[in-house]
Design an enzyme around this catalytic site. Structure first.
Site, PDB file in Angstrom:
ATOM      1  N   ARG A 242    -101.940  36.347 -54.046  1.00 16.15           N
ATOM      2  CA  ARG A 242    -101.001  37.120 -54.129  1.00 16.15           C
ATOM      3  C   ARG A 242    -100.308  37.127 -52.720  1.00 16.15           C
ATOM      4  O   ARG A 242    -101.164  37.142 -51.731  1.00 16.15           O
ATOM      5  CB  ARG A 242    -101.007  38.596 -54.316  1.00 16.15           C
ATOM      6  CG  ARG A 242    -101.040  38.801 -56.056  1.00 16.15           C
ATOM      7  CD  ARG A 242     -99.816  38.643 -56.591  1.00 16.15           C
ATOM      8  NE  ARG A 242     -99.761  38.607 -58.046  1.00 16.15           N
ATOM      9  CZ  ARG A 242    -100.127  37.928 -59.031  1.00 16.15           C
ATOM     10  NH1 ARG A 242    -100.157  36.537 -58.444  1.00 16.15           N
ATOM     11  NH2 ARG A 242    -100.082  38.127 -60.253  1.00 16.15           N
ATOM     12  N   GLU A 271     -91.337  37.381 -53.050  1.00 10.82           N
ATOM     13  CA  GLU A 271     -90.906  36.270 -53.835  1.00 10.82           C
ATOM     14  C   GLU A 271     -89.603  36.694 -54.413  1.00 10.82           C
ATOM     15  O   GLU A 271     -89.443  37.598 -54.937  1.00 10.82           O
ATOM     16  CB  GLU A 271     -91.767  36.092 -54.962  1.00 10.82           C
ATOM     17  CG  GLU A 271     -93.167  35.332 -54.355  1.00 10.82           C
ATOM     18  CD  GLU A 271     -94.184  34.928 -55.281  1.00 10.82           C
ATOM     19  OE1 GLU A 271     -94.052  34.908 -56.662  1.00 10.82           O
ATOM     20  OE2 GLU A 271     -95.230  34.675 -55.012  1.00 10.82           O
ATOM     21  N   HIS A 289     -94.840  29.306 -56.845  1.00  6.07           N
ATOM     22  CA  HIS A 289     -95.819  30.181 -57.968  1.00  6.07           C
ATOM     23  C   HIS A 289     -96.110  29.462 -59.047  1.00  6.07           C
ATOM     24  O   HIS A 289     -95.545  29.599 -60.158  1.00  6.07           O
ATOM     25  CB  HIS A 289     -95.080  31.560 -58.087  1.00  6.07           C
ATOM     26  CG  HIS A 289     -96.198  32.503 -58.596  1.00  6.07           C
ATOM     27  ND1 HIS A 289     -95.966  33.668 -58.128  1.00  6.07           N
ATOM     28  CD2 HIS A 289     -97.377  32.369 -59.358  1.00  6.07           C
ATOM     29  CE1 HIS A 289     -96.908  34.325 -58.781  1.00  6.07           C
ATOM     30  NE2 HIS A 289     -97.719  33.768 -59.300  1.00  6.07           N
TER      31      HIS A 289
HETATM   32  C1  8YV Z   1     -98.324  33.948 -63.465  1.00  2.91           C
HETATM   33  C2  8YV Z   1     -99.983  34.830 -62.075  1.00  2.91           C
HETATM   34  O1  8YV Z   1     -97.478  32.977 -63.750  1.00  2.91           O
HETATM   35  O2  8YV Z   1    -101.273  35.388 -63.720  1.00  2.91           O
HETATM   36  C3  8YV Z   1    -100.883  35.531 -62.734  1.00  2.91           C
HETATM   37  O3  8YV Z   1    -101.342  36.491 -61.903  1.00  2.91           O
HETATM   38  O4  8YV Z   1     -99.956  35.000 -60.923  1.00  2.91           O
HETATM   39  C4  8YV Z   1     -99.282  33.644 -62.529  1.00  2.91           C
HETATM   40  O5  8YV Z   1    -100.109  32.799 -63.104  1.00  2.91           O
HETATM   41  C5  8YV Z   1     -97.503  35.371 -63.386  1.00  2.91           C
HETATM   42  O6  8YV Z   1     -98.077  36.292 -62.781  1.00  2.91           O
HETATM   43  C6  8YV Z   1     -96.812  35.736 -64.239  1.00  2.91           C
HETATM   44  O7  8YV Z   1     -96.644  36.910 -64.637  1.00  2.91           O
END
Ligand code: 8YV
Length: 323
Positions: A242, A271, A289
């Protein structure tokens, strides 16, 4: 009996949307525009289930809206730091996530960034596209070796372990990790992984540092100026966890000053409005991302949300309950 009302906040793979539409009274987001806080509050009042993602900030002020109809947040993603889970629990809202199905694709992106940063892939691409490449040169874009180097993993959950496997078995990398408790012996043996007593110890020894801890208050700016200064001047930092785990400004300073050699980022503070300082640097590789962005993974994530909703509406135990 009326079908439960379900809101999907963004566009999902068509096959999953089709299944949802068969099962529920679904509202899809054809325009794919992110919802505002006000729209999310109204959604909580109008739907039995809301299916958010990382773009939907759900702090207490949104979750505490009065006259809620919603009983479950079926999050599309494994990370849920955008949801105040304590507030959700207090409001009697169930939260589920999608662990397991995005492990390999996210570890692949971490490895992609490691290789891009090490071998200056994005710089090379820019050189060719700019038509400034004048031909092969013995000292052009010289870079860092990956094979046999040391990879330090901060956090050693599913995604970190998957990356460690690729790095160790594919690239002969030595694996270091930090984690509150020791990893399973079988994994340690398979990867010859060494647990460091502290983050400082890991940072001092690693040629590549990859972040795999959850986001949120506890890990905010874990990679601050002080910790970045502990990395080798030849080291690279990779972040697919993150954005707020890294202090953007401190990282920009370190990259500018050359106190570390490079970074590869898939996630950012605030973001998509990442710090503009990153755009001016050649020694940072930037992806939007993409961690879980394969067709199969995004479909599997949708299927996981479906399974959680099905269990909830059948009154069964939820496969991936967070709170
Ligand atoms: C997702 C991610 O695309 O799953 C997660 O925590 O960071 C990513 O793979 C995104 O969070 C979708 O909500």
């Amino acid at each position: 009996m009326n079908k439960p009302k379900v809101l999907v906040t963004r566009q999902w793979p068509a096959s999953v949307e089709a299944k949802l539409s068969n099962l529920y009274d679904v509202t899809l987001n054809e325009s794919d525009r992110p919802l505002t806080a006000e729209e999310l509050k109204i959604a909580l009042q109008q739907y039995d289930a809301v299916c958010p993602n990382v773009c939907d900030a759900l702090p207490a002020q949104v979750l505490n809206v009065e006259n809620k109809r919603c009983k479950i947040l079926g999050n599309f993603g494994v990370g849920y730091n955008h949801i105040d889970v304590a507030a959700a629990k207090q409001q009697g809202l169930i939260v589920t996530n999608t662990p397991g199905v995005l492990t390999q694709s996210t570890a692949d992106i971490a490895m992609t960034l490691l290789l891009m940063s090490a071998r200056r892939g994005a710089e090379g691409d820019r050189l060719v596209r700019s038509k400034k490449w004048t031909g092969w040169c013995p000292t052009q874009l010289m870079s860092s070796d990956v094979t046999g180097a040391t990879l330090g993993l901060i956090g050693f959950g599913r995604i970190a372990q998957a990356m460690a496997r690729k790095a160790h078995h594919g690239f002969g990398m030595k694996i270091l990790y930090v984690k509150p408790s020791p990893a399973e012996q079988a994994i340690v043996d398979e990867l010859q992984a060494v647990r460091c007593d502290s983050i400082a110890e890991l940072l001092a020894q690693s040629d590549y540092v990859s972040l795999h801890c959850p986001g949120g208050a506890e890990t905010k700016h874990l990679m601050n100026a002080q910790n970045l200064a502990l990395m080798k001047p030849t080291a690279h930092l990779i972040n697919t966890a993150r954005g707020d785990v890294v202090d953007s400004l401190a990282l920009i300073e370190a990259l500018k000053a050359g106190t570390i050699r490079g970074a590869g980022l898939d996630v950012y503070e605030n973001e998509p409005n990442l710090h503009p300082g990153f755009l001016e640097l050649d020694n940072v590789s930037l992806l939007p991302h993409l961690g879980s962005a394969t067709i199969a993974t995004r479909t599997a994530m949708g299927e996981k949300v479906l399974a959680n909703l099905a269990a909830f509406f059948a009154g069964e135990e939820l496969p991936d309950r967070v709170v």
